[in-house]
Design an enzyme around this catalytic site. Structure first.
Site, mmCIF file in Angstrom:
data_model
loop_
_atom_site.group_PDB
_atom_site.id
_atom_site.type_symbol
_atom_site.label_atom_id
_atom_site.label_comp_id
_atom_site.label_asym_id
_atom_site.label_seq_id
_atom_site.Cartn_x
_atom_site.Cartn_y
_atom_site.Cartn_z
ATOM 1 N N SER A 25 0.848 -1.196 0.000
ATOM 2 C CA SER A 25 0.000 0.000 0.000
ATOM 3 C C SER A 25 0.879 1.240 0.000
ATOM 4 O O SER A 25 2.097 1.154 -0.013
ATOM 5 C CB SER A 25 -0.902 0.040 1.234
ATOM 6 O OG SER A 25 -0.114 0.048 2.411
ATOM 7 N N TYR A 58 -2.618 0.929 -3.561
ATOM 8 C CA TYR A 58 -3.830 1.479 -2.957
ATOM 9 C C TYR A 58 -3.461 2.288 -1.725
ATOM 10 O O TYR A 58 -2.422 2.062 -1.099
ATOM 11 C CB TYR A 58 -4.839 0.374 -2.611
ATOM 12 C CG TYR A 58 -4.319 -0.641 -1.622
ATOM 13 C CD1 TYR A 58 -4.539 -0.485 -0.251
ATOM 14 C CD2 TYR A 58 -3.601 -1.755 -2.048
ATOM 15 C CE1 TYR A 58 -4.046 -1.411 0.657
ATOM 16 C CE2 TYR A 58 -3.111 -2.682 -1.152
ATOM 17 C CZ TYR A 58 -3.346 -2.509 0.202
ATOM 18 O OH TYR A 58 -2.856 -3.424 1.100
#
Length: 126
Positions: A25, A58
């Site tokens: 992430s 993300y």
């Protein structure tokens, strides 16, 4: 027809952490997420101005006001602490929606604190 347009970007953020062994992430200061409208777990594109790398991951939330921009997991292999990056998200919309759409552009200083925002990119001089 749907178009993919720039929804928002954080311009010239500084990478503060790179955590290879953390679940993948990018952790982003919650103030920056709020200013851009990037949602937790939303896909973002990372463009490393320092080394030219381009990839997607993300977003996850980091503490508000911390200035944290941390690339985690496999994404950590593409950056180093201190690199300057652009974080961008795109949205799909109809041509009619695109006619009136304005992106949220957030500019930060070297400590990832917001200096100003805009909804247009200046024309590049030839």
């Amino acid at each position: 027809m749907h178009l993919s347009l720039l929804k928002t970007k954080i311009h010239r953020a500084t990478v503060t952490h790179s955590e290879l062994n953390y679940e993948g992430s990018i952790a982003i200061d919650d103030n920056l997420l709020a200013a851009t409208g990037i949602r937790e777990f939303e896909q973002v594109h990372i463009w490393d101005v320092t080394n030219g790398a381009r990839f997607s991951t993300y977003a996850i939330r980091a503490e508000a006001g911390s200035g944290v921009v941390s690339l985690n997991g496999g994404a950590a292999r593409h950056v180093q602490v201190g690199d300057i990056i652009i974080i961008a998200a795109f949205a799909s919309m109809t041509e009619q929606e695109a006619d009136s759409f304005k992106p949220k552009l957030v500019y930060v200083d070297g400590k990832n604190q917001i200096t100003h925002t805009n909804d247009t990119i200046p024309t590049q001089a030839a």
